[in-house]
Enzyme design. Structure first.
Site, mmCIF file in Angstrom:
data_model
loop_
_atom_site.group_PDB
_atom_site.id
_atom_site.type_symbol
_atom_site.label_atom_id
_atom_site.label_comp_id
_atom_site.label_asym_id
_atom_site.label_seq_id
_atom_site.Cartn_x
_atom_site.Cartn_y
_atom_site.Cartn_z
ATOM 1 N N HIS A 285 0.876 -1.188 0.000
ATOM 2 C CA HIS A 285 0.000 0.000 0.000
ATOM 3 C C HIS A 285 0.909 1.233 0.000
ATOM 4 O O HIS A 285 2.016 1.189 0.553
ATOM 5 C CB HIS A 285 -0.840 -0.051 1.274
ATOM 6 N N ASP A 362 3.536 -4.171 7.936
ATOM 7 C CA ASP A 362 2.261 -3.465 7.792
ATOM 8 C C ASP A 362 1.158 -4.487 8.061
ATOM 9 O O ASP A 362 0.898 -5.369 7.247
ATOM 10 C CB ASP A 362 2.176 -2.897 6.367
ATOM 11 N N GLN A 365 -4.031 -5.014 7.054
ATOM 12 C CA GLN A 365 -5.009 -5.997 6.555
ATOM 13 C C GLN A 365 -4.949 -7.312 7.311
ATOM 14 O O GLN A 365 -5.947 -8.024 7.388
ATOM 15 C CB GLN A 365 -4.777 -6.270 5.053
ATOM 16 N N LYS A 388 -10.063 -0.582 10.675
ATOM 17 C CA LYS A 388 -10.198 -1.801 9.871
ATOM 18 C C LYS A 388 -10.443 -3.016 10.762
ATOM 19 O O LYS A 388 -10.589 -4.125 10.287
ATOM 20 C CB LYS A 388 -8.928 -2.026 9.047
ATOM 21 N N CYS A 527 -4.769 2.380 -3.674
ATOM 22 C CA CYS A 527 -3.500 2.890 -3.096
ATOM 23 C C CYS A 527 -2.343 1.927 -3.333
ATOM 24 O O CYS A 527 -1.465 1.767 -2.478
ATOM 25 C CB CYS A 527 -3.631 3.195 -1.611
HETATM 26 N N1 PLP Z 1 -1.580 -0.567 4.642
HETATM 27 C C1 PLP Z 1 -2.510 -1.351 4.090
HETATM 28 C C2 PLP Z 1 -2.143 -2.738 3.669
HETATM 29 C C3 PLP Z 1 -3.806 -0.862 3.914
HETATM 30 O O1 PLP Z 1 -4.728 -1.651 3.351
HETATM 31 C C4 PLP Z 1 -4.113 0.453 4.331
HETATM 32 C C5 PLP Z 1 -5.462 0.995 4.113
HETATM 33 O O2 PLP Z 1 -6.207 0.574 3.293
HETATM 34 C C6 PLP Z 1 -3.100 1.214 4.910
HETATM 35 C C7 PLP Z 1 -1.862 0.675 5.061
HETATM 36 C C8 PLP Z 1 -3.375 2.601 5.381
HETATM 37 O O3 PLP Z 1 -4.200 2.593 6.496
HETATM 38 P P1 PLP Z 1 -4.802 3.948 7.090
HETATM 39 O O4 PLP Z 1 -5.479 4.643 5.956
HETATM 40 O O5 PLP Z 1 -5.765 3.487 8.131
HETATM 41 O O6 PLP Z 1 -3.667 4.719 7.658
#
Ligand code: PLP
Length: 569
Positions: A285, A362, A365, A388, A527
């Protein structure tokens, strides 16, 4: 065993806080010996600041099994609390323990008033472990697979797990039970972007606002004390949930993006030099890509990618060539938000240790869908978002191994994160306060605690199993559609996310038609522009599941998809 409870009541209740501590120390001195062989990881109780081990000696079977609590701690005051628990539960059968009102004992002792929030959490952790052991032996209760695992040694879930009943779970989500304008109920398939919240989380936030809201770590008046207790309890719950060694390894942030930026600018930027390498993947992401790109640009380090296989997994055959001595930091998602791929974090962590690289995971998910165990996996950092994981927006978590948090510089400066300020200089507080400058998202942190507690009750192993079934069902349906290409690996290598494209159908048009059927999906690049470029596409349609999705949701989606496809193709 120990003093009779009545005697403790008599001697303890009227003491002031200082004398209660002395009394607890004395009780702790007389605690029966805890067999050294039982000081195992399996018997550790998390949720306490000190180390606690708890086990039981059981005689007899079923509901009539008599359970003798054995426990020990490296803190003498906690040993005193253990002595009270032993006296309270002395000679009880499994079923008696389960129906016993231990809180009444604490109330009568006036104990809750006099011990710190951390100790209170620890005490609760011990009580819950005792109840879990009792349930293990009581025939009228059945343990879930996850609970059996936790009794056998994994991290303890704080609440008993009910059976996974998706309809009962779905009923707990107000937004999913309100009809849309046309009378249909929403088919919500965008939990990967943000999940819905169960009533207990909404209620918890309301409770805070209506009953005891105040700033955290500020006031010693009643609201302030309660807020601190709730806030720190959320930290303990999070630590327990992630399998962290201590609640001090949990930093609250605004979300995954904020957490990853903290690590990039607080840990990596001051450390990396020209010639160093940051190893990441093309499936990240943007939140786990752009900060590293920035660090590389600013330090002269090189951003290097782990190659992917054709089905969208990390290519393990390339690991030997990419995990080299120059790599100082590895940033990888535990689960791709587009491909759904679940990455082999344990193996990556092992490789990182070999080359002394820092591992940033990260977990945005993965954490809502798969069991995490940061200590066992030996990751350095793991980051996720509250929204999430059935919790509020505006809050997230950075787990940082204690030594890494000590090394990391703060990037936000202000109140609470300091231990001393003079006109010339400032000294930082110890982690986690060092990274929690200013007023925190207090209500959201507490709401996140409620969400985590709720999810733990369901049991992540059961959640994963349920979502895997939905994913397989979806796969089977999608495979029948001509001209449809699914991105990413087979269901056994992925979590609850499936992205696809249909020849001649624009994902945006498709999303609009699905919406007209009350089916909510995501479309676009999610993203992950480098990943979409790698796949040679500009966008895709994404279905992502949450605990509340049902097989009916999958069928409703497939029906709507087929109708939309015929209209669009
Ligand atoms: N990393 C992953 C794998 C994501 O799916 C997301 C959001 O969709 C993020 C990071 C970013 O999360 P946030 O927008 O809650 O900061």
């Amino acid at each position: 065993m120990g003093l009779p409870l009545a005697e403790i009541f008599e001697e303890f209740s009227d003491l002031d806080r200082e004398d209660q501590s002395k009394y607890l120390l004395e009780l702790g001195d007389d605690l029966p010996l805890f067999p050294p062989a039982l000081r195992t990881e399996a018997n550790r109780v998390y949720g306490c600041q000190s180390q606690v081990w708890l086990s039981a000696d059981v005689s007899g079977h079923g509901d009539n099994a008599v359970i003798r609590i054995l426990a020990d701690s490296d803190s003498n005051i906690v040993r005193g609390l253990i002595a009270i628990l032993q006296s309270a539960y002395d000679g009880m059968t499994a079923s008696e323990i389960l129906s016993y009102d231990i809180q009444a004992v604490f109330r009568q002792l006036n104990l809750q008033q006099h011990i710190s929030p951390q100790r209170r959490n620890g005490l609760r952790g011990m009580v819950e472990r005792i109840q879990l052991l009792a349930r293990k032996h009581a025939v009228s209760f059945e343990l879930s697979a996850e609970e059996s695992a936790s009794v056998a040694g994994a991290v303890l879930p704080l609440c008993p797990a009910p059976r996974f009943d998706v309809l009962q779970i779905r009923r707990q989500f107000p937004v999913l039970n309100r009809p849309l304008g046309d009378g249909r109920f929403p088919v919500y398939l965008d939990s990967g972007a943000s999940s819905q919240k169960p009533a207990c989380v909404i209620e918890k936030e309301r409770e805070v606002e209506e009953q005891y809201y105040a700033n955290a770590h500020r006031g010693t008046y009643q609201f302030g004390v309660r807020i601190d207790e709730e806030f720190e309890s959320a930290r303990e719950l999070t630590a327990n949930f992630l399998g962290a060694r201590s609640a001090d390894e949990i930093v609250f942030t605004a979300g995954t993006t904020a957490g990853l930026n903290l690590i990039a600018f607080g840990w990596a930027l001051p450390r990396l030099r020209p010639g160093d390498e940051i190893l990441t993947t093309v499936m990240e992401h943007h939140a786990n890509f752009v900060p590293w790109q920035q660090v590389a640009i600013r330090t002269g380090a090189r951003l290097k990618l782990i190659p992917l296989t054709s089905d969208g997994r990390l290519d393990a055959s390339a690991f030997d060539s990419v995990f080299t001595e120059k790599v100082r930091l590895v940033a990888v998602t535990a689960m791709s938000n587009m491909l759904g791929t679940i990455n082999p974090i344990r193996e990556i962590a092992r490789r990182c240790r070999q080359i002394n690289a820092c591992l940033v995971v990260d977990g945005a998910q993965s954490v809502p869908h798969l069991p995490a165990n940061v200590a066992a996996d030996e990751v350095d950092f793991l980051v996720f978002s509250g929204h999430k994981i059935y919790g509020p927006t505006g809050v997230g978590v950075v787990y940082g191994r204690q030594s890494r948090l000590e090394e990391m510089e703060p990037v936000m400066f202000g109140g609470h994160m300091i231990s001393e300020v003079t006109t010339e200089r400032s000294v930082w507080s110890r982690p986690p306060a060092k990274f929690e400058a200013g007023t925190m998202p207090i209500v959201q942190v507490i709401g996140l605690g409620a969400a985590i507690r709720w999810l733990q009750q369901l049991g992540l192993a059961a959640v994963h199993q349920h979502e895997e079934q939905l994913t397989r069902l979806l796969f089977d349906g999608l495979r029948e559609i001509p001209g449809l290409r699914i991105f990413g690996p087979a269901p056994e290598h992925r979590g609850a996310i499936v992205s696809f494209r249909i020849d001649g159908v624009h994902p945006e048009d498709l999303a609009a038609l699905l919406d007209s059927h009350g089916v909510f999906t995501r479309h676009g690049h999610h993203c992950t522009m480098p990943l979409h470029a790698h796949l040679g596409i500009a966008g895709s349609t994404r279905v992502s599941f949450g605990v509340y999705n049902t097989a009916d949701d999958v069928q409703a989606f497939l029906k709507a998809l087929n109708q939309a496809r015929q209209q669009l193709q």
